[in-house]
Design a protein around this motif. Structure first.
Motif, PDB file in Angstrom:
ATOM      1  N   ARG A  31      38.027   7.049  15.990  1.00 47.67           N
ATOM      2  CA  ARG A  31      37.400   8.245  15.421  1.00 47.67           C
ATOM      3  C   ARG A  31      37.985   8.568  14.045  1.00 47.67           C
ATOM      4  O   ARG A  31      37.249   8.881  13.102  1.00 47.67           O
ATOM      5  N   ALA A  32      39.301   8.496  13.926  1.00 48.06           N
ATOM      6  CA  ALA A  32      39.942   8.766  12.637  1.00 48.06           C
ATOM      7  C   ALA A  32      39.503   7.741  11.595  1.00 48.06           C
ATOM      8  O   ALA A  32      39.247   8.095  10.440  1.00 48.06           O
ATOM      9  N   LEU A  33      39.408   6.488  11.993  1.00 46.09           N
ATOM     10  CA  LEU A  33      38.941   5.456  11.056  1.00 46.09           C
ATOM     11  C   LEU A  33      37.499   5.724  10.635  1.00 46.09           C
ATOM     12  O   LEU A  33      37.153   5.592   9.458  1.00 46.09           O
ATOM     13  N   ARG A  34      36.662   6.097  11.585  1.00 45.51           N
ATOM     14  CA  ARG A  34      35.265   6.405  11.279  1.00 45.51           C
ATOM     15  C   ARG A  34      35.177   7.586  10.311  1.00 45.51           C
ATOM     16  O   ARG A  34      34.343   7.602   9.409  1.00 45.51           O
ATOM     17  N   ILE A  77      36.031   3.635   7.574  1.00 43.88           N
ATOM     18  CA  ILE A  77      36.516   2.265   7.725  1.00 43.88           C
ATOM     19  C   ILE A  77      36.276   1.805   9.156  1.00 43.88           C
ATOM     20  O   ILE A  77      36.578   2.522  10.100  1.00 43.88           O
ATOM     21  N   GLU A  78      35.738   0.608   9.295  1.00 43.15           N
ATOM     22  CA  GLU A  78      35.608   0.002  10.614  1.00 43.15           C
ATOM     23  C   GLU A  78      36.895  -0.767  10.912  1.00 43.15           C
ATOM     24  O   GLU A  78      37.509  -1.336  10.006  1.00 43.15           O
ATOM     25  N   ARG A  79      37.290  -0.802  12.170  1.00 44.59           N
ATOM     26  CA  ARG A  79      38.549  -1.448  12.540  1.00 44.59           C
ATOM     27  C   ARG A  79      38.599  -2.904  12.072  1.00 44.59           C
ATOM     28  O   ARG A  79      39.629  -3.378  11.602  1.00 44.59           O
ATOM     29  N   THR A  99      49.620   1.042   9.175  1.00 43.90           N
ATOM     30  CA  THR A  99      49.350   2.472   9.333  1.00 43.90           C
ATOM     31  C   THR A  99      47.907   2.708   9.780  1.00 43.90           C
ATOM     32  O   THR A  99      47.658   3.506  10.681  1.00 43.90           O
ATOM     33  N   LEU A 100      46.955   2.015   9.157  1.00 44.64           N
ATOM     34  CA  LEU A 100      45.557   2.190   9.538  1.00 44.64           C
ATOM     35  C   LEU A 100      45.291   1.671  10.945  1.00 44.64           C
ATOM     36  O   LEU A 100      44.480   2.243  11.674  1.00 44.64           O
ATOM     37  N   ASN A 101      45.950   0.601  11.337  1.00 41.99           N
ATOM     38  CA  ASN A 101      45.767   0.076  12.692  1.00 41.99           C
ATOM     39  C   ASN A 101      46.277   1.038  13.755  1.00 41.99           C
ATOM     40  O   ASN A 101      45.844   0.985  14.904  1.00 41.99           O
ATOM     41  N   GLU A 102      47.182   1.935  13.390  1.00 40.51           N
ATOM     42  CA  GLU A 102      47.707   2.922  14.338  1.00 40.51           C
ATOM     43  C   GLU A 102      46.720   4.064  14.592  1.00 40.51           C
ATOM     44  O   GLU A 102      46.843   4.775  15.578  1.00 40.51           O
ATOM     45  N   LEU A 103      45.736   4.231  13.694  1.00 42.11           N
ATOM     46  CA  LEU A 103      44.745   5.295  13.865  1.00 42.11           C
ATOM     47  C   LEU A 103      43.755   4.940  14.961  1.00 42.11           C
ATOM     48  O   LEU A 103      43.467   3.764  15.194  1.00 42.11           O
TER      49      LEU A 103
END
Length: 78
Positions: free
Chosen positions: A50-53, A57-59, A43-47
Motif C-alpha cells: 500500500r505504501a509503495l502504491r 512504485i510497483e514492488r 528501504t523501499l523493499n521494507e515498505l
C-alpha cells in the motif's frame, strides 16, 4: 606568437599522479553511488504494498525506480 600548453612543463610523474587520483576518485564515487542505491532499494523493499502504491512504485520495479529509469508507458520515473 606561439603558445605553450600548461601541461607541457609538468613532469610525467605529476601527470600520472593526477590520472591515478582521477581513477581512484571515480572508483570511490561509483562505490558510494552503488551503496546509496542498495540502501534505497532496501528501504523501499521494507515498505508494504500500500505504501509503495501511494508513492507510485510497483514492488517489481523498485530497482528501476531507484535508478531513475523512465517508463515510456506512463511517461514518468519508475
Amino acid at each position: 606568437m606561439t603558445t605553450i600548453s600548461q601541461t607541457a612543463g609538468q613532469s610525467a610523474s605529476r601527470k600520472s599522479q593526477a590520472g591515478l587520483f582521477g581513477v581512484l576518485g571515480g572508483w570511490v564515487n561509483r562505490i558510494a553511488t552503488h551503496l546509496a542505491y542498495r540502501q534505497a532499494i532496501r528501504t523501499l523493499n521494507e515498505l508494504d504494498d500500500r505504501a509503495l502504491r501511494d508513492i507510485g512504485i510497483e514492488r517489481g520495479r523498485i530497482d528501476s525506480a531507484v535508478r531513475g529509469v523512465v517508463d515510456p508507458e506512463f511517461g514518468r520515473y519508475l
